[in-house]
Design a protein around this motif. Structure first.
Motif, PDB file in Angstrom:
ATOM      1  N   ILE A   1       0.837  -1.207   0.000  1.00  0.00           N
ATOM      2  CA  ILE A   1       0.000   0.000   0.000  1.00  0.00           C
ATOM      3  C   ILE A   1       0.869   1.254   0.000  1.00  0.00           C
ATOM      4  N   ALA A   2       1.885   1.252   0.836  1.00  0.00           N
ATOM      5  CA  ALA A   2       2.752   2.424   0.946  1.00  0.00           C
ATOM      6  C   ALA A   2       3.466   2.702  -0.369  1.00  0.00           C
ATOM      7  N   ARG A   3       3.981   1.660  -1.019  1.00  0.00           N
ATOM      8  CA  ARG A   3       4.717   1.851  -2.260  1.00  0.00           C
ATOM      9  C   ARG A   3       3.810   2.358  -3.395  1.00  0.00           C
ATOM     10  N   HIS A   4       2.507   2.139  -3.254  1.00  0.00           N
ATOM     11  CA  HIS A   4       1.567   2.572  -4.293  1.00  0.00           C
ATOM     12  C   HIS A   4       0.789   3.819  -3.866  1.00  0.00           C
ATOM     13  N   TRP A   5       1.411   4.618  -2.990  1.00  0.00           N
ATOM     14  CA  TRP A   5       0.727   5.802  -2.475  1.00  0.00           C
ATOM     15  C   TRP A   5       0.290   6.768  -3.582  1.00  0.00           C
ATOM     16  N   LYS A   6       1.162   6.925  -4.622  1.00  0.00           N
ATOM     17  CA  LYS A   6       0.851   7.868  -5.707  1.00  0.00           C
ATOM     18  C   LYS A   6      -0.356   7.371  -6.517  1.00  0.00           C
ATOM     19  N   GLU A   7      -0.388   6.108  -6.804  1.00  0.00           N
ATOM     20  CA  GLU A   7      -1.511   5.542  -7.544  1.00  0.00           C
ATOM     21  C   GLU A   7      -2.817   5.702  -6.747  1.00  0.00           C
ATOM     22  N   ILE A   8      -2.729   5.427  -5.450  1.00  0.00           N
ATOM     23  CA  ILE A   8      -3.910   5.550  -4.582  1.00  0.00           C
ATOM     24  C   ILE A   8      -4.376   7.006  -4.518  1.00  0.00           C
ATOM     25  N   LEU A   9      -3.426   7.920  -4.361  1.00  0.00           N
ATOM     26  CA  LEU A   9      -3.763   9.338  -4.287  1.00  0.00           C
ATOM     27  C   LEU A   9      -4.426   9.809  -5.579  1.00  0.00           C
ATOM     28  N   ASP A  10      -3.869   9.422  -6.728  1.00  0.00           N
ATOM     29  CA  ASP A  10      -4.440   9.832  -8.008  1.00  0.00           C
ATOM     30  C   ASP A  10      -5.867   9.297  -8.165  1.00  0.00           C
ATOM     31  N   TRP A  11      -6.059   8.038  -7.761  1.00  0.00           N
ATOM     32  CA  TRP A  11      -7.395   7.452  -7.894  1.00  0.00           C
ATOM     33  C   TRP A  11      -8.397   8.182  -6.994  1.00  0.00           C
ATOM     34  N   LEU A  12      -7.981   8.470  -5.770  1.00  0.00           N
ATOM     35  CA  LEU A  12      -8.863   9.174  -4.842  1.00  0.00           C
ATOM     36  C   LEU A  12      -9.228  10.567  -5.345  1.00  0.00           C
ATOM     37  N   GLU A  13      -8.244  11.290  -5.862  1.00  0.00           N
ATOM     38  CA  GLU A  13      -8.515  12.638  -6.364  1.00  0.00           C
ATOM     39  C   GLU A  13      -9.481  12.606  -7.548  1.00  0.00           C
ATOM     40  N   GLU A  14      -9.303  11.638  -8.420  1.00  0.00           N
ATOM     41  CA  GLU A  14     -10.221  11.508  -9.559  1.00  0.00           C
ATOM     42  C   GLU A  14     -11.616  11.106  -9.084  1.00  0.00           C
ATOM     43  N   PHE A  15     -11.666  10.153  -8.180  1.00  0.00           N
ATOM     44  CA  PHE A  15     -12.936   9.647  -7.660  1.00  0.00           C
ATOM     45  C   PHE A  15     -13.713  10.758  -6.933  1.00  0.00           C
ATOM     46  N   LEU A  16     -13.031  11.461  -6.035  1.00  0.00           N
ATOM     47  CA  LEU A  16     -13.690  12.530  -5.281  1.00  0.00           C
ATOM     48  C   LEU A  16     -14.107  13.683  -6.194  1.00  0.00           C
ATOM     49  N   GLY A  17     -13.301  13.962  -7.184  1.00  0.00           N
ATOM     50  CA  GLY A  17     -13.669  15.020  -8.120  1.00  0.00           C
ATOM     51  C   GLY A  17     -14.956  14.704  -8.872  1.00  0.00           C
ATOM     52  N   GLU A  18     -15.210  13.417  -9.089  1.00  0.00           N
ATOM     53  CA  GLU A  18     -16.388  13.013  -9.849  1.00  0.00           C
ATOM     54  C   GLU A  18     -17.641  12.872  -8.988  1.00  0.00           C
TER      55      GLU A  18
END
Length: 220
Positions: A130-147
């Motif tokens: 999870i920690a190593r994929h922090w950027k992927e998780i952050l990008d997904w969350l920002e896109e998801f919340l924006g929508e």
């Protein structure tokens, strides 16, 4: 004519004089009664006409007032009906969007955890992933919340924003391991990865409860 002669004439004519006075008195009385009756009838007719006119005017005023009130109430009912229809339409839309959001969240959360690489794989390995994929998780969350954030319950939005904040913090939770010439997640980073996963799980649980509650409300 002497006084004596006048008295004698009056005495002899008294019955006729009294009869004339009596007859005329009766006529005057009858005439007065008739005039009084006519006047009483006239006054009654005038009063009745005045009362009818007053009642007619009052009735027209009441009818006009009632029509005005009915029009106002009709307008209010139409407005309320339109507002209710609009609210119901929005509620149906929001419910639909929340169901879609829940599906996306559950799917992404399942993919967040890696498949075990060994039979005795522990949580630290999952937290490291999870920690190593922090950027992927952050990008997904920002896109998801924006929508969909506008349609999410406040507490769900707060949990997901908390997860995004933790993902940002994870960027600074890596230590360089010279022996392997690679980085590894710090102990604090592993804890934060666990907190990020918990925030996801809590958001899903809250959204699941909200959807289930609203689904029961719309059941017949």
């Amino acid at each position: 004519m002497t006084e004596a002669e006048l008295i004698a004439w009056f005495n002899s004519s008294k019955p006729a004089i009294l009869r004339w006075i009596f007859d005329n008195l009766i006529n005057v009385t009858v005439l007065g009664g008739a005039l009084a009756l006519i006047w009483k009838t006239y006054v009654k007719v005038k009063i009745d006409e005045s009362v009818k006119r007053i009642y007619a005017d009052e009735l027209e005023r009441l009818k006009a007032d009632l029509n005005t009130r009915l029009e106002v109430q009709k307008s209010e009912l139409v407005t309320k009906l339109e507002e209710t229809k609009y609210t119901l339409k929005n509620s149906e839309f929001i419910f639909s969007e929340r169901v879609k959001a829940l599906t996306r969240l559950r799917k992404y959360a399942r993919g967040m955890l890696p498949l075990p690489t060994t039979p005795d794989a522990d949580w630290d390995q999952a937290a490291e992933h999870i920690a190593r994929h922090w950027k992927e998780i952050l990008d997904w969350l920002e896109e998801f919340l924006g929508e969909v954030e506008a349609c999410l319950p406040r507490e769900v939005s707060e949990k997901l924003n908390r997860a995004a904040s933790i993902a940002v913090d994870l960027k600074f939770e890596f230590d360089w391991v010279s022996e392997r010439e690679d980085v590894e997640t710090s102990r604090t980073g592993l804890q934060k990865a666990g907190e990020l996963h918990d925030a996801f799980s809590e958001a899903i649980e809250l959204l699941q409860s909200n959807v289930a509650r609203n689904f029961r409300d719309v059941l017949p």
